[in-house]
Design an enzyme around this catalytic site. Structure first.
Site, PDB file in Angstrom:
ATOM      1  N   ASP A  84      53.149  48.341  48.541  1.00  0.00           N
ATOM      2  CA  ASP A  84      53.106  46.862  49.497  1.00  0.00           C
ATOM      3  C   ASP A  84      54.307  46.841  50.081  1.00  0.00           C
ATOM      4  O   ASP A  84      55.489  47.086  49.703  1.00  0.00           O
ATOM      5  CB  ASP A  84      52.365  46.004  48.617  1.00  0.00           C
TER       6      ASP A  84
ATOM      7  N   ASP B 284      43.811  42.969  54.708  1.00  0.00           N
ATOM      8  CA  ASP B 284      43.604  41.946  53.780  1.00  0.00           C
ATOM      9  C   ASP B 284      42.052  41.394  53.798  1.00  0.00           C
ATOM     10  O   ASP B 284      41.561  40.525  53.154  1.00  0.00           O
ATOM     11  CB  ASP B 284      44.636  40.885  53.590  1.00  0.00           C
TER      12      ASP B 284
END
Ligand code: DGJ
Length: 726
Positions: free
Chosen positions: A480, A550
């Site tokens: 990430d 997301d």
């Protein structure tokens, strides 16, 4: 031979499948970009490059007296700065005398099979050198001693040219590169629309299309990563070109840092498109003998509109960019803990997810953020990559053994390029984050950015990661990256190297990611950056899939996935079914199936009804894996064209099979829905699996089917599977 040098004309002809790119060298040694477009068998370009003198405002070089030649109007292939070409330059160098004039001229060339790559950076490759051919053209600026090599590779079976540039300081004095493009392309026209992908967190990669006008049109990132905001992709579509018809030129940069793509329409209605590292925040110091390589640029030509362009990018990336075991092998179907638990989990909770996942047929449990140090929210601990035994008593081994005992693989989350001010590592090494003297660091999500330009820092992070990865059976890593670069300075880089930090950061990330995949070749790596904030070909070289956003709402995902598909294949788009409420599980599954497919929910919360749907989805994942991952995508109706519904279709490369998906975003009253399918073989007979009815490919593509009676309420969707009759 895809690349030929026609010596009596001083002309290079690059023939890719269905496309030709032509360069020539003038008597004075200027390199001209003459033509790029549909394939042409001959090369009768005499006089093609002629541009008349415009006025006394178009200077000429006294040594080059061929009729009418001025750098101001000539289609210079890789223009320097300050010597008569006033358009956006491809390269600009500040020399030791303090000026930045350069005038690059041809000195030689080589043609060879296979291809290389820019040093330290990801690039397309050919496993078999017979698949491609490379032209290297050398240019030099006599005054400064700067030498330039331009690399062009042609993949024989694709309408693709890849390019990068190498600059060498062959002088006795230092110089600074202020700007260097990966590719600069000339068009003797301006009748184009500029297409690109803009977005933001949770809404990445929306299409924008606007006509080119005189002046500059550009997209860029100055964030140190390719970013949510603009993707390093642009296309020039001939006015009138659409999804299926017309000429489209596609550009994509194999780079994950700050970039710039600028189309410059000059006063004479010609267009130059430059793409490369963003010159803002870039200054690279070269001592005598040193060399700088640019990232690689991918150039695609399509005569079949945007759809043809996308399919060419997809095929190139599937065959010549994505590496490793999971390029071809079926990837494990995963369930991720993030939206199911966020930071609130322990071993028992994760095992309970795995138990239910096993029942459903899921192959792997991924433990997301929150497993290390004191990470119970996003305020601390990045950089301290040791397991939190309060949450995972007995450590990772206990958890992984229990998950493996159920027959599931195990994956883990890292954010290696970040450091929390509240961490042991930061307290011990406050200079390990990016920072500049006498200026407070900006904070984002309570974290700073690690100085990836430093070998010692990367080594420390690697040792921590490797201690975990080498000890336990870990099959997957999610990498990430949740903020952008600010106060970009390094304790180890001072003038004249200070402004190299943005690019050195990216090189450091590539080096660390390369270490990871080289050490663990069986690992499935998924990139992520707060969703799809670093969805670019540079990252795809290391990880065959990237978390696309997301935002897991199936309706909002449609635009994200349509936009992403402009350039990137389905197999790369991280897409999960979540508990998002707007649609039922059928539609969530049908949308996520256009991607890597997986789950992002607590499986213990599924109702009996939903469980049945999910089990069918798992079966469909296996049934359609090959078709979706390696087939050709045809977009039928996109969410910008039609606010109510969208549809897409995958066709296997042998055209034996097709899968069509239709989603209604908003109910609308329309009595008929006739859909004409695409990409089939007109001479094949196809059976519609759900009804057993048979149609020729010609019928399906020309007449189409009336789908009015299929589910068309808000949020409803349906799928049709066509199989060729034997
Ligand atoms: C952002 C990612 O996009 C999410 O999927 C999740 O991994 C969080 N970070 C964790 O902090």
């Amino acid at each position: 031979m895809p690349i030929t040098f026609i010596s009596d004309k001083n002309l290079f002809k690059l023939d890719a499948a269905g496309a030709t790119y032509v360069l020539s060298v003038t008597k004075g040694g200027y390199l001209l970009g003459l033509y790029w477009g549909g394939a042409i068998p001959d090369a009768n370009f005499g006089g093609y490059a002629f541009r008349d003198y415009a006025s006394s405002f178009s200077p000429s070089n006294p040594e080059v007296t061929e009729g009418g030649f001025s750098p101001d109007t000539a289609p210079l292939e890789f223009s320097g700065f300050g010597t008569g070409d006033f358009r956006k330059s491809a390269v600009s160098i500040r020399n030791a005398d303090g000026n930045d004039a350069t005038d690059f001229r041809y000195t030689g060339h080589r043609i060879s099979r296979g291809k290389g790559a820019p040093a330290g950076m990801p690039a397309t490759f050919a496993e078999d050198p017979a698949d491609c051919e490379t032209l290297e053209i050398d240019l030099a600026d006599r005054t400064t001693g700067a030498e330039l090599t331009l690399f062009y590779t042609v993949f024989e079976d694709l309408p693709v040219v890849t390019r990068y540039a190498r600059l060498k300081n062959a002088s006795q004095k230092a110089m600074d590169i202020e700007k260097i493009s990966s590719a600069s392309v000339q068009f003797a026209a301006m009748d184009f629309d500029f297409i690109h992908l803009y977005g933001r967190w949770g809404a990445e990669r929306n299409w924008v299309r606007s006509p080119l006008a005189h002046g500059h049109q550009s997209i860029s990132s100055a964030r140190g990563s390719s970013s949510h905001y603009h993707n390093p992709f642009a296309a020039l579509a001939r006015c009138g070109a659409d999804e299926d018809r017309g000429e489209v030129y596609g550009f994509n940069l194999v780079y994950s840092g700050s970039f710039d793509i600028t189309a410059d329409v000059d006063y004479y209605e010609t267009t130059r498109l430059n793409m490369g590292i963003n010159p803002e925040g870039f200054l690279w110091h070269l001592e005598p003998g040193e060399v700088f390589d640019t990232p690689e640029a991918v150039l695609v030509y399509s005569k079949e509109g945007l759809g043809g362009m996308s399919r060419a990018f997809h095929r190139l990336y599937l065959d010549h960019l994505i590496r490793g075991k999971y390029r071809r092998e079926v990837r494990p179907l995963l369930i991720n803990s993030w939206e199911a638990a966020y930071f609130d989990f322990d071993t028992d909770k994760l095992v309970s997810f795995a138990e239910r996942a096993k029942e459903i047929g899921i192959d792997m449990l991924v433990m997301d953020d929150g497993w290390f140090s004191r990470r119970n929210d996003d305020r601390s601990s990045l950089g301290d990559w040791w397991v939190n035994e309060d949450k995972l008593p007995g450590g990772l081994g206990v958890l992984i053994d229990r998950v493996n005992a159920l027959g599931l693989k195990f994956g883990i989350w890292y954010e290696p390029e970040m450091i929390s001010p509240d961490s042991d590592i930061y307290r011990a090494h406050p200079d390990w984050c990016l920072h500049v003297p006498d200026r407070p660091n900006s904070i984002a999500r309570h974290q700073y950015v690690i100085d990836m330009s430093r070998q010692d820092v990367r080594d420390n992070i690697w040792e921590q990661m490797n201690a975990v990865l080498s000890k336990y059976k870990i099959d997957y890593v999610k990498w990430d990256f949740n903020r952008n670069l600010t106060e970009a300075g390094s304790a180890l880089l001072s003038a004249p190297h200070g402004e190299e930090i943005f690019h050195r950061f990216v090189l450091g990330t590539y080096e660390l990611m390369g270490r990871l995949v080289d050490t663990y070749p069986d690992l499935l790596l998924e990139n992520c950056s707060g969703g799809g904030g670093r969805f670019d070909p540079g990252m795809l070289y290391f990880s065959p899939q990237i978390w696309a956003s997301d935002n897991t709402d199936a309706i909002e995902r449609l635009a994200i996935q349509f936009g992403t598909s402009l350039c990137y294949p389905a197999s790369t788009m991280g897409a999960h079914v979540s508990m998002s409420r707007r649609t039922g599980f059928e539609t969530k599954g049908n949308v996520a199936m256009w991607g890597t497919f997986g789950y992002e929910l607590d499986p213990n919360r599924l109702t009996e009804k939903d469980l049945g749907i999910v089990k069918k989805q798992v079966a469909d994942y296996h049934k359609y894996y090959e078709l979706i991952h390696y087939g050709d995508l045809y977009r039928i109706t996109d969410p910008w064209d039609n606010a109510f519904r969208c549809a897409w279709e995958f066709v296997s490369q042998d055209k034996n099979e097709a899968l069509f998906t239709h989603v209604t975003m908003r109910y609308y009253h329309c009595p008929t829905l006739i859909v004409r399918f695409k990409g089939l073989d007109p001479n094949f007979t196809y059976t519609l699996e759900s009804t057993g009815e048979k149609y020729s490919g010609a019928f399906l593509m020309n007449a189409g089917l009336n789908l009015s009676l299929y589910p068309r309420g808000t949020g409803e969707s349906f799928v049709l599977h066509f199989v060729k009759e034997n």
